[in-house]
Design a protein around this motif. Structure first.
Motif, PDB file in Angstrom:
ATOM      1  N   THR A  36       0.859  -1.298   0.006  1.00  0.00           N
ATOM      2  CA  THR A  36      -0.093   0.090   0.035  1.00  0.00           C
ATOM      3  C   THR A  36       0.860   1.180  -0.058  1.00  0.00           C
ATOM      4  O   THR A  36       0.525   2.306  -0.719  1.00  0.00           O
ATOM      5  CB  THR A  36      -0.843  -0.117   1.193  1.00  0.00           C
ATOM      6  OG1 THR A  36      -1.871  -1.336   1.045  1.00  0.00           O
ATOM      7  CG2 THR A  36      -1.718   1.278   1.339  1.00  0.00           C
ATOM      8  N   PRO A  37       1.874   1.335   0.845  1.00  0.00           N
ATOM      9  CA  PRO A  37       2.629   2.626   0.662  1.00  0.00           C
ATOM     10  C   PRO A  37       3.386   2.889  -0.488  1.00  0.00           C
ATOM     11  O   PRO A  37       3.405   4.133  -1.140  1.00  0.00           O
ATOM     12  CB  PRO A  37       3.685   2.609   1.773  1.00  0.00           C
ATOM     13  CG  PRO A  37       3.369   1.451   2.775  1.00  0.00           C
ATOM     14  CD  PRO A  37       2.475   0.632   1.873  1.00  0.00           C
ATOM     15  N   ALA A  38       3.835   1.943  -1.401  1.00  0.00           N
ATOM     16  CA  ALA A  38       4.141   2.109  -2.665  1.00  0.00           C
ATOM     17  C   ALA A  38       3.235   2.442  -3.671  1.00  0.00           C
ATOM     18  O   ALA A  38       3.326   3.151  -4.420  1.00  0.00           O
ATOM     19  CB  ALA A  38       5.086   0.821  -3.093  1.00  0.00           C
ATOM     20  N   ARG A  39       2.146   1.782  -3.604  1.00  0.00           N
ATOM     21  CA  ARG A  39       0.909   2.070  -4.555  1.00  0.00           C
ATOM     22  C   ARG A  39       0.372   3.467  -4.415  1.00  0.00           C
ATOM     23  O   ARG A  39      -0.054   3.891  -5.091  1.00  0.00           O
ATOM     24  CB  ARG A  39      -0.060   0.752  -4.204  1.00  0.00           C
ATOM     25  CG  ARG A  39       0.660  -0.557  -4.441  1.00  0.00           C
ATOM     26  CD  ARG A  39       0.991  -0.641  -6.090  1.00  0.00           C
ATOM     27  NE  ARG A  39      -0.298  -0.425  -7.232  1.00  0.00           N
ATOM     28  CZ  ARG A  39      -0.309  -0.466  -8.469  1.00  0.00           C
ATOM     29  NH1 ARG A  39       1.168  -0.878  -8.929  1.00  0.00           N
ATOM     30  NH2 ARG A  39      -1.210  -0.400  -9.203  1.00  0.00           N
ATOM     31  N   ARG A  40       0.377   3.578  -3.173  1.00  0.00           N
ATOM     32  CA  ARG A  40      -0.066   5.060  -2.760  1.00  0.00           C
ATOM     33  C   ARG A  40       0.806   6.184  -3.563  1.00  0.00           C
ATOM     34  O   ARG A  40       0.420   7.278  -4.214  1.00  0.00           O
ATOM     35  CB  ARG A  40      -0.250   5.498  -1.458  1.00  0.00           C
ATOM     36  CG  ARG A  40      -0.766   6.715  -1.032  1.00  0.00           C
ATOM     37  CD  ARG A  40      -0.757   6.967   0.758  1.00  0.00           C
ATOM     38  NE  ARG A  40      -1.050   6.386   1.597  1.00  0.00           N
ATOM     39  CZ  ARG A  40      -2.354   6.063   2.298  1.00  0.00           C
ATOM     40  NH1 ARG A  40      -3.434   7.215   1.658  1.00  0.00           N
ATOM     41  NH2 ARG A  40      -2.548   5.352   2.836  1.00  0.00           N
ATOM     42  N   LEU A  41       2.139   6.033  -3.314  1.00  0.00           N
ATOM     43  CA  LEU A  41       3.001   6.832  -4.162  1.00  0.00           C
ATOM     44  C   LEU A  41       2.866   6.959  -5.529  1.00  0.00           C
ATOM     45  O   LEU A  41       2.977   8.023  -6.210  1.00  0.00           O
ATOM     46  CB  LEU A  41       4.466   6.651  -3.758  1.00  0.00           C
ATOM     47  CG  LEU A  41       4.896   6.963  -2.257  1.00  0.00           C
ATOM     48  CD1 LEU A  41       6.169   6.289  -1.983  1.00  0.00           C
ATOM     49  CD2 LEU A  41       4.604   8.188  -1.975  1.00  0.00           C
ATOM     50  N   LEU A  42       2.689   5.646  -6.062  1.00  0.00           N
ATOM     51  CA  LEU A  42       2.487   5.461  -7.444  1.00  0.00           C
ATOM     52  C   LEU A  42       1.130   6.130  -8.091  1.00  0.00           C
ATOM     53  O   LEU A  42       1.067   6.758  -8.969  1.00  0.00           O
ATOM     54  CB  LEU A  42       2.722   4.123  -8.014  1.00  0.00           C
ATOM     55  CG  LEU A  42       2.672   3.757  -9.531  1.00  0.00           C
ATOM     56  CD1 LEU A  42       3.505   4.270 -10.113  1.00  0.00           C
ATOM     57  CD2 LEU A  42       2.587   2.071  -9.580  1.00  0.00           C
ATOM     58  N   GLU A  43       0.040   5.525  -7.302  1.00  0.00           N
ATOM     59  CA  GLU A  43      -1.278   5.995  -7.831  1.00  0.00           C
ATOM     60  C   GLU A  43      -2.003   7.238  -7.317  1.00  0.00           C
ATOM     61  O   GLU A  43      -2.933   7.618  -7.486  1.00  0.00           O
ATOM     62  CB  GLU A  43      -2.349   4.677  -7.697  1.00  0.00           C
ATOM     63  CG  GLU A  43      -1.773   3.755  -8.579  1.00  0.00           C
ATOM     64  CD  GLU A  43      -1.840   3.732 -10.098  1.00  0.00           C
ATOM     65  OE1 GLU A  43      -2.706   4.687 -10.288  1.00  0.00           O
ATOM     66  OE2 GLU A  43      -1.150   3.054 -10.597  1.00  0.00           O
ATOM     67  N   CYS A  44      -1.148   7.762  -6.157  1.00  0.00           N
ATOM     68  CA  CYS A  44      -1.860   8.888  -5.301  1.00  0.00           C
ATOM     69  C   CYS A  44      -2.861   8.542  -4.912  1.00  0.00           C
ATOM     70  O   CYS A  44      -3.858   9.809  -4.513  1.00  0.00           O
ATOM     71  CB  CYS A  44      -1.808  10.150  -6.320  1.00  0.00           C
ATOM     72  SG  CYS A  44      -0.153  10.562  -7.123  1.00  0.00           S
ATOM     73  N   ALA A  45      -3.407   7.220  -4.315  1.00  0.00           N
ATOM     74  CA  ALA A  45      -4.468   7.138  -3.812  1.00  0.00           C
ATOM     75  C   ALA A  45      -4.546   5.662  -3.062  1.00  0.00           C
ATOM     76  O   ALA A  45      -3.383   4.890  -3.547  1.00  0.00           O
ATOM     77  CB  ALA A  45      -5.735   6.950  -4.771  1.00  0.00           C
ATOM     78  N   VAL A  46      -5.349   5.211  -2.234  1.00  0.00           N
ATOM     79  CA  VAL A  46      -5.352   3.724  -1.884  1.00  0.00           C
ATOM     80  C   VAL A  46      -6.270   3.171  -2.779  1.00  0.00           C
ATOM     81  O   VAL A  46      -7.533   3.485  -2.944  1.00  0.00           O
ATOM     82  CB  VAL A  46      -5.909   3.678  -0.405  1.00  0.00           C
ATOM     83  CG1 VAL A  46      -6.342   2.313  -0.006  1.00  0.00           C
ATOM     84  CG2 VAL A  46      -4.887   4.433   0.637  1.00  0.00           C
ATOM     85  N   GLU A  47      -5.951   2.091  -3.380  1.00  0.00           N
ATOM     86  CA  GLU A  47      -6.665   1.108  -4.280  1.00  0.00           C
ATOM     87  C   GLU A  47      -7.354   0.473  -3.593  1.00  0.00           C
ATOM     88  O   GLU A  47      -7.213  -0.093  -2.447  1.00  0.00           O
ATOM     89  CB  GLU A  47      -5.611   0.337  -5.263  1.00  0.00           C
ATOM     90  CG  GLU A  47      -4.638   1.203  -5.959  1.00  0.00           C
ATOM     91  CD  GLU A  47      -3.645   0.626  -6.899  1.00  0.00           C
ATOM     92  OE1 GLU A  47      -3.452   0.656  -7.895  1.00  0.00           O
ATOM     93  OE2 GLU A  47      -3.054  -0.422  -5.953  1.00  0.00           O
ATOM     94  N   LEU A  48      -8.577  -0.088  -4.321  1.00  0.00           N
ATOM     95  CA  LEU A  48      -9.420  -1.220  -3.573  1.00  0.00           C
ATOM     96  C   LEU A  48      -8.564  -2.706  -3.518  1.00  0.00           C
ATOM     97  O   LEU A  48      -7.551  -2.679  -4.159  1.00  0.00           O
ATOM     98  CB  LEU A  48     -10.776  -1.662  -4.412  1.00  0.00           C
ATOM     99  CG  LEU A  48     -11.491  -0.207  -4.676  1.00  0.00           C
ATOM    100  CD1 LEU A  48     -12.611  -0.333  -5.579  1.00  0.00           C
ATOM    101  CD2 LEU A  48     -12.057   0.017  -3.233  1.00  0.00           C
TER     102      LEU A  48
END
Length: 190
Positions: A36-48
């Motif tokens: 989640t921390p890496a995906r938040r930086l990539l997508e600028c959001a929390v994904e489902l």
């Protein structure tokens, strides 16, 4: 299949190789969605929450470079998948593009991101005749900002409070690099 001679292969350097996504890469995509921390930086959001169906669909969709988003797997020369990178937002008329990248948790801090971006920049500038790389990082993403600087990018500005995640608004830090700047940068680092 016969062994491949990679000694003159454009899509690699001394430490890594970029390759096409294969349908069996779905599992790595699926597992990375739990960071989640890496995906938040990539997508600028929390994904489902990730699903196997989405991961398989993603891998299948990008296996043949038929999309305007050119997706690659980054693997080290031992053949281990270390992350993914893509060339996106390609505007042939104006010669602009962007790059998205994620290095898997166990492989961060080893220079793979910088190497992969450099290969993709060479392709975009010298093969596609694109002229300007535009990118951004989410405020606080110091690793990506440092990597962009390592390949010669210049911070061009800040778009204030444009992404809402983790209970607050974050700035978007804008970076850019022209072909001429990249050529000069590469010449100075040899």
């Amino acid at each position: 299949m016969r062994d491949i001679d990679y000694s003159n292969y454009f899509w690699q350097d001394e430490a890594l190789r970029l390759r096409a996504i294969r349908p069996e890469d779905w599992e790595d995509h699926y597992i990375n969605r739990f960071d989640t921390p890496a995906r938040r930086l990539l997508e600028c959001a929390v994904e489902l929450p990730p699903t196997v169906t989405e991961a398989k669909s993603f891998a299948e969709k990008f296996t043949d470079f038929s999309s305007n988003r050119l997706m690659f797997i980054i693997e080290n020369l031992d053949g281990d998948n270390v992350g993914g990178i893509n060339l996106n937002s390609i505007d042939e008329r104006n010669g602009t593009f962007s790059i998205g990248i994620q290095i898997d948790r166990d492989h961060r801090g080893k220079g793979y991101g910088t190497r992969a971006v450099t290969i993709l920049l060479k392709y975009a500038f010298f093969e596609r005749r694109l002229n300007k790389f535009n990118n951004y990082v989410l405020e606080g993403n110091e690793a990506s900002a440092a990597m962009l600087r390592k390949v010669g990018c210049v911070q061009e500005g800040v778009r204030r409070q444009v992404f809402f995640t983790n209970g607050r608004y974050y700035d978007s830090i804008l970076f850019g690099l022209t072909k001429d700047e990249f050529v000069a940068f590469v010449s100075n680092t040899k």
